[in-house]
Design an enzyme around this catalytic site. Sequence first.
Site, PDB file in Angstrom:
ATOM      1  N   PRO A   1       0.752  -1.227   0.157  1.00 59.28           N
ATOM      2  CA  PRO A   1       0.059   0.099   0.100  1.00 59.28           C
ATOM      3  C   PRO A   1       0.595   1.330   0.116  1.00 59.28           C
ATOM      4  O   PRO A   1       0.112   2.197   0.282  1.00 59.28           O
ATOM      5  CB  PRO A   1      -0.850  -0.093   1.079  1.00 59.28           C
ATOM      6  CG  PRO A   1      -0.396  -1.093   2.189  1.00 59.28           C
ATOM      7  CD  PRO A   1       0.754  -1.812   1.062  1.00 59.28           C
ATOM      8  N   GLU A   2       1.955   1.451  -0.341  1.00 58.92           N
ATOM      9  CA  GLU A   2       2.300   2.898  -0.322  1.00 58.92           C
ATOM     10  C   GLU A   2       2.529   3.180  -2.078  1.00 58.92           C
ATOM     11  O   GLU A   2       2.052   2.269  -2.701  1.00 58.92           O
ATOM     12  CB  GLU A   2       3.902   2.983   0.293  1.00 58.92           C
ATOM     13  CG  GLU A   2       3.817   2.885   1.687  1.00 58.92           C
ATOM     14  CD  GLU A   2       5.053   3.081   2.466  1.00 58.92           C
ATOM     15  OE1 GLU A   2       5.548   4.024   2.171  1.00 58.92           O
ATOM     16  OE2 GLU A   2       5.453   2.158   3.311  1.00 58.92           O
TER      17      GLU A   2
END
Length: 284
Positions: A2-3
């Site tokens: 998720p980044e």
Amino acid sequence: MPELPEVETTRRKIEPLLAGRTILNITHDAPHRYRDTHLAQGRRVSGLSRRGKYLLLHLAAPDAPEEMPHDLELIVHLGMTGGFRLEEGPHTRVTLTTDAGKLYFNDPRRFGKMAVVPAGEYRGMPTLTGMGPEPLGDDFREEEFARLAAQAGAVKPWLLSQKPVSGVGNIYADESLWRARIHPAQTHLTREEAGRLYHAVREVMAEAVEAGGSSLGNGSGNYRQHDGDVGFFQGRHAAYGRGGQPCPRCGTDIRKVVLGQRGTHFCPECQPLRAEGGRQKADG
DNA sequence: AGAGGCCCCTGCCCGC
DNA sequence: TGCGGGCAGGGGCCTC
């Protein structure tokens, strides 16, 4: 995954599977997490974009001409553990059926979210509404970043807020601060510190995107792309996840602490906390 | 206004 | 082996 680098990698990977396709239906069993997905039914995916850690599927009316802008968007946030898969599994939360086949949204922790909204209509989504500039875009400007950084509290939680710049999460915050030689709890950055951090964020993000992101986990395959691909930026982490191991720059053991409820890794030698000594006149 | 705490969830790893 | 505690790449909401 998720980044920003992992979300961007996901966007690039699923674009060929979705662009130009018609969504036949979207099924799930959690209406509060995946809102108004029925509105996507019958729409054509006219493109995929990304804003910070949010994935945006552009949804056009089936008979809309190519040049007409899309009027709906399917917003996808991967949360901590979300990712797309070609096969159904025990953690499949959403099934997306198009005229070309099925794509499954896998999300063990269920922190991921989706919503169909009118294009650009992000009311009720405070993070998206207040999102700072893209770190790799032209709108991300050193002077403005430095101006905000001079007023900020502890720099790492400030970076994670998505306001000064978008897409930075726990890994890339630690890596950027290590590269800029700034303590994660430093407040009120000097102009020089802010300049170093600005360039560190841009460099780290660019390198991580190019590497396909970071694939953590223990080889069990949780953090990978739908086709099984893994990123390889994790092999270049200097600070994140390296508590007790030597700093690649000076050899001092990397220290792990908790800051803002998040695990935080830094080198106590290279990243000393600068005392906020005598007040300086802020006349500029 | 803005910072800090707590919560949402599930799985895995470690120590006892 | 079994179990409790702690930890995990995020963000929203509530409280001071």
